[in-house]
Design a protein around this motif. Structure first.
Motif, mmCIF file in Angstrom:
data_model
loop_
_atom_site.group_PDB
_atom_site.id
_atom_site.type_symbol
_atom_site.label_atom_id
_atom_site.label_comp_id
_atom_site.label_asym_id
_atom_site.label_seq_id
_atom_site.Cartn_x
_atom_site.Cartn_y
_atom_site.Cartn_z
ATOM 1 N N ILE A 162 42.223 -22.494 -25.232
ATOM 2 C CA ILE A 162 42.997 -23.651 -25.685
ATOM 3 C C ILE A 162 44.439 -23.459 -25.261
ATOM 4 O O ILE A 162 45.027 -22.410 -25.503
ATOM 5 N N HIS A 163 44.985 -24.451 -24.637
ATOM 6 C CA HIS A 163 46.377 -24.399 -24.214
ATOM 7 C C HIS A 163 47.192 -25.339 -25.091
ATOM 8 O O HIS A 163 46.942 -26.541 -25.128
ATOM 9 N N GLN A 164 48.117 -24.773 -25.826
ATOM 10 C CA GLN A 164 48.984 -25.560 -26.694
ATOM 11 C C GLN A 164 50.178 -26.073 -25.890
ATOM 12 O O GLN A 164 50.697 -25.373 -25.038
ATOM 13 N N PRO A 165 50.643 -27.291 -26.180
ATOM 14 C CA PRO A 165 51.838 -27.781 -25.490
ATOM 15 C C PRO A 165 53.074 -27.007 -25.936
ATOM 16 O O PRO A 165 53.093 -26.411 -27.016
ATOM 17 N N VAL A 166 54.065 -26.994 -25.105
ATOM 18 C CA VAL A 166 55.319 -26.323 -25.423
ATOM 19 C C VAL A 166 55.987 -27.063 -26.579
ATOM 20 O O VAL A 166 56.038 -28.295 -26.598
ATOM 21 N N VAL A 167 56.478 -26.330 -27.565
ATOM 22 C CA VAL A 167 57.159 -26.939 -28.704
ATOM 23 C C VAL A 167 58.600 -27.234 -28.301
ATOM 24 O O VAL A 167 59.327 -26.353 -27.858
ATOM 25 N N HIS A 168 58.981 -28.486 -28.435
ATOM 26 C CA HIS A 168 60.351 -28.893 -28.124
ATOM 27 C C HIS A 168 61.200 -28.785 -29.383
ATOM 28 O O HIS A 168 60.827 -29.309 -30.423
ATOM 29 N N THR A 169 62.326 -28.135 -29.295
ATOM 30 C CA THR A 169 63.168 -27.982 -30.469
ATOM 31 C C THR A 169 64.311 -28.980 -30.492
ATOM 32 O O THR A 169 65.076 -29.017 -31.419
ATOM 33 N N ARG A 170 64.440 -29.785 -29.454
ATOM 34 C CA ARG A 170 65.472 -30.819 -29.398
ATOM 35 C C ARG A 170 64.785 -32.174 -29.327
ATOM 36 O O ARG A 170 63.623 -32.266 -28.969
ATOM 37 N N PRO A 171 65.496 -33.234 -29.661
ATOM 38 C CA PRO A 171 64.885 -34.563 -29.598
ATOM 39 C C PRO A 171 64.539 -34.947 -28.167
ATOM 40 O O PRO A 171 65.164 -34.483 -27.219
ATOM 41 N N LEU A 172 63.544 -35.802 -28.025
ATOM 42 C CA LEU A 172 63.132 -36.249 -26.709
ATOM 43 C C LEU A 172 64.087 -37.295 -26.142
ATOM 44 O O LEU A 172 64.221 -37.428 -24.942
ATOM 45 N N VAL A 173 64.702 -38.063 -27.023
ATOM 46 C CA VAL A 173 65.627 -39.108 -26.591
ATOM 47 C C VAL A 173 66.973 -38.843 -27.244
ATOM 48 O O VAL A 173 67.048 -38.483 -28.400
ATOM 49 N N ASP A 174 68.017 -39.000 -26.527
ATOM 50 C CA ASP A 174 69.398 -38.827 -26.960
ATOM 51 C C ASP A 174 70.054 -37.905 -25.942
ATOM 52 O O ASP A 174 69.380 -37.191 -25.216
ATOM 53 N N THR A 175 71.333 -37.931 -25.918
ATOM 54 C CA THR A 175 72.016 -37.071 -24.970
ATOM 55 C C THR A 175 71.981 -35.626 -25.434
ATOM 56 O O THR A 175 72.282 -34.738 -24.667
ATOM 57 N N GLY A 176 71.591 -35.388 -26.670
ATOM 58 C CA GLY A 176 71.499 -34.026 -27.170
ATOM 59 C C GLY A 176 72.760 -33.565 -27.862
ATOM 60 O O GLY A 176 72.692 -32.899 -28.877
ATOM 61 N N TRP A 177 73.911 -33.911 -27.329
ATOM 62 C CA TRP A 177 75.150 -33.441 -27.949
ATOM 63 C C TRP A 177 75.369 -34.082 -29.303
ATOM 64 O O TRP A 177 75.873 -33.445 -30.217
#
Length: 121
Positions: free
Chosen positions: A6-21
């Motif tokens: 089983i291959h788990q997807p990478v966990v994203h720790t930042r939002p998918l949308v937004d500039t991030g800052w």
């Protein structure tokens, strides 16, 4: 690789949308902890110093905090234009409950402002 791997997807720790800052600025000012306090969501959070104890990436990657306006009664379009200084860190549970309460309060205020309904008699 076997058929049962089983291959788990990478966990994203930042939002998918937004500039991030913007998100990072809100989370850093909140200490990466939900800022719901004093009954905004219906819970007084009395077991955690009157503030929600949910933290972003709580060690098991299950809690993802979001940055949302302090005024949760705003429309989605108005909320997107809110400056960073008026954003707060929210866990999903507190956000949904507090938003429902805020929108209900806005609806009640509009109903009261509109006055009594016209009647036939």
């Amino acid at each position: 690789m076997t058929a049962f791997e089983i291959h788990q997807p990478v966990v994203h720790t930042r939002p998918l949308v937004d500039t991030g800052w913007r998100w990072t600025a809100v989370m850093e000012s909140a200490g990466f902890r939900c800022q719901c306090a004093g009954g905004l969501c219906g819970s007084r959070h009395s077991n955690s110093g009157m503030r929600c104890k949910a933290e972003h990436d709580d060690g098991n990657g299950r809690i993802r905090l979001i940055a949302a306006p302090v005024d949760l009664g705003l429309s989605d379009v108005a909320a997107a234009a809110v400056p960073v200084a008026q954003l707060r860190a929210w866990c999903p549970g507190c956000f949904q409950k507090a938003r429902a309460r805020a929108r209900e309060a806005y609806a009640n205020a509009r109903r009261i402002e509109s006055g009594p309904a016209d009647t036939l008699f």
